[in-house]
Motif scaffolding. Structure first.
Motif, short mmCIF file in Angstrom:
data_model
loop_
_atom_site.label_atom_id
_atom_site.label_comp_id
_atom_site.label_asym_id
_atom_site.label_seq_id
_atom_site.Cartn_x
_atom_site.Cartn_y
_atom_site.Cartn_z
N THR A 1 -80.09 -29.02 129.15
CA THR A 1 -78.99 -28.05 129.18
C THR A 1 -77.99 -28.33 128.06
OG1 THR A 1 -79.21 -27.77 131.56
CG2 THR A 1 -77.13 -27.09 130.58
N ALA A 2 -77.65 -29.59 127.87
CA ALA A 2 -76.68 -29.96 126.84
C ALA A 2 -77.19 -29.62 125.44
CB ALA A 2 -76.35 -31.45 126.94
N ALA A 3 -78.44 -30.00 125.16
CA ALA A 3 -79.01 -29.72 123.83
C ALA A 3 -79.18 -28.22 123.61
CB ALA A 3 -80.35 -30.43 123.68
N SER A 4 -79.58 -27.51 124.65
CA SER A 4 -79.77 -26.06 124.53
C SER A 4 -78.45 -25.34 124.30
CB SER A 4 -80.45 -25.51 125.79
OG SER A 4 -81.75 -26.04 125.94
N VAL B 1 -84.35 -29.55 114.40
CA VAL B 1 -82.91 -29.58 114.70
C VAL B 1 -82.70 -29.88 116.18
CG1 VAL B 1 -80.78 -28.23 114.74
CG2 VAL B 1 -82.38 -27.97 112.83
N PHE B 2 -83.46 -29.21 117.04
CA PHE B 2 -83.36 -29.44 118.48
C PHE B 2 -83.68 -30.90 118.82
CE2 PHE B 2 -85.13 -29.12 122.85
CZ PHE B 2 -84.02 -28.62 123.49
N GLU B 3 -84.70 -31.44 118.19
CA GLU B 3 -85.08 -32.84 118.42
C GLU B 3 -83.95 -33.79 118.04
OE1 GLU B 3 -87.20 -36.34 119.24
OE2 GLU B 3 -87.61 -34.28 119.85
N ARG B 4 -83.31 -33.53 116.90
CA ARG B 4 -82.25 -34.43 116.44
C ARG B 4 -81.02 -34.31 117.32
NH1 ARG B 4 -81.80 -34.03 110.00
NH2 ARG B 4 -80.09 -35.43 110.45
N ILE B 5 -80.72 -33.10 117.77
CA ILE B 5 -79.61 -32.94 118.71
C ILE B 5 -79.92 -33.69 120.01
CG2 ILE B 5 -78.42 -31.29 120.20
CD1 ILE B 5 -78.59 -29.27 117.94
N GLY B 6 -81.14 -33.51 120.50
CA GLY B 6 -81.53 -34.16 121.75
C GLY B 6 -81.45 -35.67 121.69
N ARG B 7 -81.81 -36.24 120.56
CA ARG B 7 -81.74 -37.71 120.44
C ARG B 7 -80.30 -38.20 120.49
NH1 ARG B 7 -86.50 -39.77 116.30
NH2 ARG B 7 -88.21 -38.56 117.25
N GLN B 8 -79.39 -37.42 119.89
CA GLN B 8 -77.98 -37.80 119.96
C GLN B 8 -77.43 -37.63 121.37
OE1 GLN B 8 -76.60 -39.36 117.50
NE2 GLN B 8 -78.41 -39.01 116.22
N ILE B 9 -77.91 -36.63 122.08
CA ILE B 9 -77.52 -36.44 123.49
C ILE B 9 -77.96 -37.65 124.31
CG2 ILE B 9 -77.98 -35.08 125.57
CD1 ILE B 9 -76.07 -33.73 123.65
N PRO C 1 -72.69 -40.36 117.69
CA PRO C 1 -73.46 -39.17 118.08
C PRO C 1 -72.69 -37.88 117.82
CG PRO C 1 -73.66 -40.86 119.76
CD PRO C 1 -72.65 -41.35 118.79
N GLN C 2 -71.39 -37.88 118.10
CA GLN C 2 -70.58 -36.68 117.85
C GLN C 2 -70.54 -36.33 116.38
OE1 GLN C 2 -69.78 -39.24 119.79
NE2 GLN C 2 -68.69 -38.61 121.64
N ILE D 1 -69.66 -32.03 127.42
CA ILE D 1 -70.84 -32.86 127.69
C ILE D 1 -70.44 -34.28 128.06
CG2 ILE D 1 -72.84 -33.95 126.57
CD1 ILE D 1 -73.19 -31.31 124.99
N THR D 2 -69.52 -34.87 127.29
CA THR D 2 -69.12 -36.25 127.57
C THR D 2 -68.31 -36.35 128.86
OG1 THR D 2 -67.22 -35.93 126.09
CG2 THR D 2 -69.18 -36.97 125.16
N ALA D 3 -67.51 -35.33 129.16
CA ALA D 3 -66.75 -35.34 130.41
C ALA D 3 -67.70 -35.24 131.60
CB ALA D 3 -65.75 -34.19 130.43
#
Length: 238
Positions: A141-144, A121-129, A84-85, A219-221
């Motif tokens: 919050t993380a995706a935003s 782009v937001f959708e793809r980031i959100g899926r990795q989150i 994901p990273q 985010i991961t922490a």
């Protein structure tokens, strides 16, 4: 014997929506948003404005199509083997490079952040989150945060690049700013003075990715300590 006036060279290839959008991107790259008019586009394509209106209804649609054309070709495809990273870094870098190559894209995306292609782009980031198993309550919050950073830094870098192309080269500019920082009042600007040397030699692309990594680390922490960091509700007798 009188000679007939020469006529402007006419286009050889058939006019299509794709050709119009490609020409619009070329005009935007060379003349900026203000240089994109249907008159200028018609001249660039050696055709009449009416022929363009057959394919494009107006300037707003044309700008949207131009943005989609740029972003579609520069955003990487999904890599099923990437973490994901890694996927987020590649996606962020694709947006960064697209805006750096086409500075007008950053301006247009900032004006319409809720519209495609940034929704993709937001959708793809959100899926990795979600793959990172970020708690549902923190996913938006993380995706935003990532989206805001990507658009903000990429847009500012493009603006800086465009300004430097007009005035001076990047090395001279950074040297002058770093020298000015080094001369600031040591009590009022202690931190700024301390990083003046880093400003002079920094690489925009590397700094951009370092910022992405900082956000991802947070985010991961946050994900790892979510249960422990969330306070529990206790009754009066606890």
């Amino acid at each position: 014997m009188a000679t007939s006036p020469s006529r402007p060279e006419r286009r050889q290839e058939p006019l299509s929506r794709e050709r119009i959008v490609s020409a619009a991107v070329e005009l935007l790259d060379t003349a900026g948003e203000g240089g994109l008019t249907f008159r200028a586009l018609a001249k660039h394509l050696a055709t009449g404005p009416g022929a363009i209106y057959w394919h494009i209804t107006g300037r707003s649609e044309l700008l949207g199509a131009a943005i989609n054309a740029v972003m579609t070709t520069t955003i990487p495809g999904d890599d099923t083997d990437a973490t994901p990273q890694e996927a987020i870094r590649a996606l962020a870098l694709g947006v960064f490079d697209a805006i750096e190559a086409h500075p007008w894209v950053g301006t247009q995306l900032a004006r319409t952040p809720s519209q495609s292609p940034m929704l993709r782009v937001f959708e793809r980031i959100g899926r990795q989150i979600q793959v990172l198993r970020v708690p549902a309550a923190a996913q938006f919050t993380a995706a935003s945060a990532l989206m805001s950073y990507i658009l903000g830094v990429a847009g500012q870098n493009a603006a800086n690049t465009r300004a430097l192309q007009r005035d001076t080269d990047r090395t001279e500019f950074l040297d002058s700013v770093a020298a000015a920082w080094a001369e600031l009042d040591p009590d009022e600007y202690a931190f700024t003075r301390s990083v003046a040397g880093q400003l002079r030699k920094h690489d925009d692309r590397e700094e951009f990715l370092a910022g992405i990594d900082l956000i991802l680390s947070g985010i991961t922490a946050r994900r790892g300590c979510h249960a422990a960091c969330t306070p529990t509700t206790r009754g009066p007798d606890s």
